[in-house]
Design a protein around this motif. Sequence first.
Motif, PDB file in Angstrom:
ATOM      1  N   SER A  61       2.771  -0.737  -2.949  1.00 34.04           N
ATOM      2  CA  SER A  61       3.775   0.139  -3.550  1.00 34.04           C
ATOM      3  C   SER A  61       3.154   1.036  -4.611  1.00 34.04           C
ATOM      4  O   SER A  61       2.126   0.714  -5.200  1.00 34.04           O
ATOM      5  N   VAL A  62       3.839   2.146  -4.833  1.00 30.41           N
ATOM      6  CA  VAL A  62       3.381   3.147  -5.786  1.00 30.41           C
ATOM      7  C   VAL A  62       4.601   3.743  -6.488  1.00 30.41           C
ATOM      8  O   VAL A  62       5.654   3.882  -5.879  1.00 30.41           O
ATOM      9  N   PRO A  92      -6.551   3.788   3.325  1.00 30.52           N
ATOM     10  CA  PRO A  92      -6.073   4.970   4.055  1.00 30.52           C
ATOM     11  C   PRO A  92      -6.364   4.877   5.546  1.00 30.52           C
ATOM     12  O   PRO A  92      -7.305   4.199   5.971  1.00 30.52           O
ATOM     13  N   ASP A  93      -5.545   5.549   6.326  1.00 32.86           N
ATOM     14  CA  ASP A  93      -5.741   5.697   7.764  1.00 32.86           C
ATOM     15  C   ASP A  93      -5.764   4.374   8.525  1.00 32.86           C
ATOM     16  O   ASP A  93      -6.436   4.243   9.538  1.00 32.86           O
ATOM     17  N   THR A  94      -5.022   3.390   8.035  1.00 33.64           N
ATOM     18  CA  THR A  94      -4.921   2.113   8.735  1.00 33.64           C
ATOM     19  C   THR A  94      -3.483   1.794   9.119  1.00 33.64           C
ATOM     20  O   THR A  94      -3.210   0.705   9.608  1.00 33.64           O
ATOM     21  N   GLY A  95      -2.579   2.720   8.864  1.00 27.63           N
ATOM     22  CA  GLY A  95      -1.173   2.478   9.138  1.00 27.63           C
ATOM     23  C   GLY A  95      -0.528   1.584   8.099  1.00 27.63           C
ATOM     24  O   GLY A  95       0.542   1.018   8.332  1.00 27.63           O
ATOM     25  N   GLN A  96      -1.170   1.458   6.952  1.00 31.69           N
ATOM     26  CA  GLN A  96      -0.646   0.604   5.893  1.00 31.69           C
ATOM     27  C   GLN A  96       0.713   1.118   5.423  1.00 31.69           C
ATOM     28  O   GLN A  96       0.917   2.312   5.241  1.00 31.69           O
ATOM     29  N   VAL A  97       1.661   0.196   5.228  1.00 32.16           N
ATOM     30  CA  VAL A  97       2.994   0.545   4.765  1.00 32.16           C
ATOM     31  C   VAL A  97       2.956   0.675   3.241  1.00 32.16           C
ATOM     32  O   VAL A  97       2.525  -0.239   2.536  1.00 32.16           O
ATOM     33  N   VAL A  98       3.402   1.832   2.747  1.00 32.77           N
ATOM     34  CA  VAL A  98       3.431   2.101   1.307  1.00 32.77           C
ATOM     35  C   VAL A  98       4.873   2.390   0.898  1.00 32.77           C
ATOM     36  O   VAL A  98       5.494   3.316   1.419  1.00 32.77           O
ATOM     37  N   TYR A  99       5.388   1.573  -0.015  1.00 36.90           N
ATOM     38  CA  TYR A  99       6.709   1.829  -0.576  1.00 36.90           C
ATOM     39  C   TYR A  99       6.535   2.765  -1.762  1.00 36.90           C
ATOM     40  O   TYR A  99       5.737   2.496  -2.662  1.00 36.90           O
ATOM     41  N   VAL A 100       7.297   3.853  -1.781  1.00 40.44           N
ATOM     42  CA  VAL A 100       7.189   4.854  -2.833  1.00 40.44           C
ATOM     43  C   VAL A 100       8.466   4.854  -3.673  1.00 40.44           C
ATOM     44  O   VAL A 100       9.543   5.178  -3.173  1.00 40.44           O
ATOM     45  N   VAL A 154       0.330   0.761  -7.734  1.00 37.87           N
ATOM     46  CA  VAL A 154      -0.238   1.812  -8.574  1.00 37.87           C
ATOM     47  C   VAL A 154       0.932   2.537  -9.199  1.00 37.87           C
ATOM     48  O   VAL A 154       1.853   2.961  -8.495  1.00 37.87           O
ATOM     49  N   GLY A 155       0.903   2.656 -10.521  1.00 34.51           N
ATOM     50  CA  GLY A 155       1.995   3.301 -11.223  1.00 34.51           C
ATOM     51  C   GLY A 155       1.552   4.551 -11.949  1.00 34.51           C
ATOM     52  O   GLY A 155       0.394   4.945 -11.891  1.00 34.51           O
ATOM     53  N   PHE A 161       8.842   2.756 -16.679  1.00 33.44           N
ATOM     54  CA  PHE A 161       9.256   2.242 -15.365  1.00 33.44           C
ATOM     55  C   PHE A 161       8.083   1.496 -14.722  1.00 33.44           C
ATOM     56  O   PHE A 161       8.220   0.353 -14.288  1.00 33.44           O
ATOM     57  N   SER A 162       6.915   2.143 -14.663  1.00 37.19           N
ATOM     58  CA  SER A 162       5.728   1.507 -14.081  1.00 37.19           C
ATOM     59  C   SER A 162       5.300   0.288 -14.879  1.00 37.19           C
ATOM     60  O   SER A 162       4.902  -0.737 -14.309  1.00 37.19           O
TER      61      SER A 162
END
Length: 173
Positions: A61-62, A92-100, A154-155, A161-162
């Motif tokens: 998550s970011v 990067p470029d592995t299809g990793q799921v990132v919550y934004v 990563v915040g 908030f972060s």
Amino acid sequence: DKETRLLAHFYAFVYFPNPRLGNYHSRLVRDRVRYADDVWCAGGKIVRSLREMSKGRGYVSVHVRRGDFQWKPMKIDAEEWLRSMTRSGFEPDTGQVVYVATDEADGTFFDPFREHYELRFLSDFEGIAGLDGLDPNLVGMLDQVVASGGERFVGTYFSSFSAYVGRMRGYRG
């Protein structure tokens, strides 16, 4: 100074000369001042869904703060965010799921991210978490709960908030 906002956590203003007393009050706040059950329940549904989407790898998550940020140098562009994420172990470029978690209203800001990651936002989970029935004042808290459940986070520097997401991650272990 009325032109300055001071956003910080309680422990930045309270000092206990006796460390045992300070620890007691820190634990008291940690254990008793908390988000409503509705927030945790909705957040848990989203976290479970994100973990299922990630096919056992766990999501990351970011927090991308873009809006009314007091510290203009901290409002960085997408390319700098991507460099920061890579330095922090996001793959990067592995299809990793990132919550934004973000306040950015322009979705095109995230186009460079989409080239390297599978992005998810709170709005993607309206049906799963019952967001339409949730008090709109709780939405930011829900974003924090979900962001805190990621394998990595990563915040935004200087963001309260972060900073609280970081504390929640510590509480989660």
